[in-house]
Design an enzyme around this catalytic site. Structure first.
Site, mmCIF file in Angstrom:
data_model
loop_
_atom_site.group_PDB
_atom_site.id
_atom_site.type_symbol
_atom_site.label_atom_id
_atom_site.label_comp_id
_atom_site.label_asym_id
_atom_site.label_seq_id
_atom_site.Cartn_x
_atom_site.Cartn_y
_atom_site.Cartn_z
ATOM 1 N N CYS A 1 0.817 -1.220 0.000
ATOM 2 C CA CYS A 1 0.000 0.000 0.000
ATOM 3 C C CYS A 1 0.845 1.262 0.000
ATOM 4 O O CYS A 1 0.295 2.373 -0.068
ATOM 5 C CB CYS A 1 -0.944 -0.006 1.200
ATOM 6 S SG CYS A 1 -2.080 -1.406 1.210
ATOM 7 N N HIS B 1 -8.999 3.899 -0.221
ATOM 8 C CA HIS B 1 -7.592 3.542 -0.417
ATOM 9 C C HIS B 1 -7.361 2.808 -1.732
ATOM 10 O O HIS B 1 -7.129 1.598 -1.753
ATOM 11 C CB HIS B 1 -7.131 2.690 0.762
ATOM 12 C CG HIS B 1 -5.705 2.245 0.693
ATOM 13 N ND1 HIS B 1 -4.715 2.959 0.048
ATOM 14 C CD2 HIS B 1 -5.100 1.127 1.185
ATOM 15 C CE1 HIS B 1 -3.569 2.312 0.151
ATOM 16 N NE2 HIS B 1 -3.782 1.201 0.826
#
Length: 398
Positions: A88, A344
């Site tokens: 991420c 996200h």
């Protein structure tokens, strides 16, 4: 001896797509949306870009894991384009590539762009990986909420924090971010909530309720970087430069033995310490004006405030409840709404965080604008608490 990159690289322009359930656009359209804004902001022709980095975690076109989607979508001038993925923290990795290219003198102008189309994957959360034979031996849980819920339990045990006290504190974290997100037209979720709503929401993984978890979104963000000298030659004012950019990756120690107690992010502490040294920051709590951290869950933001040396060890509870990180607090956090309100899209998040810091430093954040910020920090995290990638970037006026 290496001297770091402080003030060697300036942000020439940035762009960010609208984040959300973007059924109206494919990844290519999101790339163009973010790039067009960045290019217009930079005030250059695309043919002046000499190298580019693309961050994305999912394959969205049938060209393998290459840089071709960026080159083709933008009709870049046959330059080198590198696709990167670092969990991420992929967006920060792409930005690092572009920044280092300019700092080294390999390119005068470089592009970093991150994009993700998670809504098209069919998953309710982040796409899951394939478990290997040994996976159960080192993975505490296959659930992201479950892993970060364990972080909360470890923090409570270490610092003697009551269950209800922590629950109310992380609810305040979410309430603050939702309040900020209402002022951002590019955020996915733009509805204010109350602490009682957050506390009484359906439980996902105790103590994390529905409003303690970030959403699943599509989006893209872009940054064009150059040297401060070139930026000035192009007539730029209020130049924002990179003060520091550091990554730290787990080496297995957190998951391998008991020296790590599970209550903090070991890599974030290392990356932050190195970044402050590179930027010449001695007292982060006094010198950092604002920050964006990787609030995939409210407990992550809560713990990260200590890992970034903004709250003292065990002091996050008091700071959060005192409003230290609210929009009118001493160090506003997630002033744009954060992952909590943007969601996200994996490849885009790290650059999206920088986009807000850039706007704030240039006085262009409109309704969200803070009074006279001088130093902005972003923290981008990939992986689980026991095995992760942490990136810390510090930006400020030239």
């Amino acid at each position: 001896m290496a001297q770091g990159i402080k003030d060697k690289v300036a942000i020439l322009g940035m762009g960010c797509s609208k984040f959300g359930e973007r059924w109206d656009a494919g990844a290519e359209e999101l790339i163009v949306e973010a790039f067009d804004e960045a290019l217009g902001d930079a005030g250059i022709d695309r043919n002046e870009i000499e190298a580019a980095w693309l961050s994305t975690a999912m394959d969205f076109v049938n060209v393998g894991r290459s840089g071709l989607p960026l080159s083709v979508s933008l009709r870049l001038p046959n330059i080198a384009v590198t696709r990167v993925e670092n969990f991420c923290a992929s967006g920060s990795e792409a930005f690092r590539g572009a920044v280092y290219a300019v700092a080294s003198g390999a390119a005068d102008i470089a592009l970093a762009l991150g994009v993700e189309k998670l809504k098209d994957t069919g998953y309710g959360g982040l796409p899951g990986g394939n478990s290997g034979t040994l996976s159960p031996l080192w993975t505490a849980t296959g659930s992201a909420p479950g892993s970060f819920a364990q972080l909360a339990s470890a923090y409570r045990a270490k610092h003697g924090v009551g269950k209800d006290d922590l629950k109310r504190a992380i609810a305040h974290v979410s309430v603050k971010s939702h309040a900020n997100g209402t002022k951002n037209p590019k955020a996915h979720l733009r509805r204010a909530i109350t602490e009682e709503t957050a506390i009484n929401a359906p439980m996902i993984a105790e103590p994390l309720g529905l409003f303690d978890c970030c959403g699943v979104s599509d989006g893209a963000a872009a940054a064009i970087v150059t040297t401060p000298e070139i930026a000035r030659r192009l007539g730029k004012e209020n130049i924002v430069t990179i003060k520091a950019l550091q990554l730290s990756l787990s080496n297995g120690s957190e998951a391998g033995h008991s020296s790590w107690d599970g209550s903090y992010f070991h890599t974030t502490r290392i990356a932050a310490t190195k970044a402050y040294a590179e930027a010449g920051i001695r007292n982060p709590r006094e010198e950092v004006s604002m920050f964006e951290c990787h609030d995939c869950f409210s407990i992550t933001e809560f713990v990260t405030t200590e890992d970034l040396q903004l709250s003292p060890e065990g002091g996050a509870l008091k700071d959060v409840m005192d409003g230290f990180y609210d929009s009118d607090g001493a160090i506003p956090c997630q002033i744009d709404g954060g992952l909590k309100c943007f969601g996200h899209p994996i490849g885009a998040s790290g650059i999206r965080m920088l986009y807000e810091m850039y706007l704030q430093l240039q006085g262009r954040a409109e309704e969200r604008q803070l009074p006279n910020p001088s130093i902005g920090l972003t923290h981008n995290l990939g992986g689980a608490p026991n095995q992760n990638v942490a990136a810390v970037c510090i930006v400020g006026a030239a």
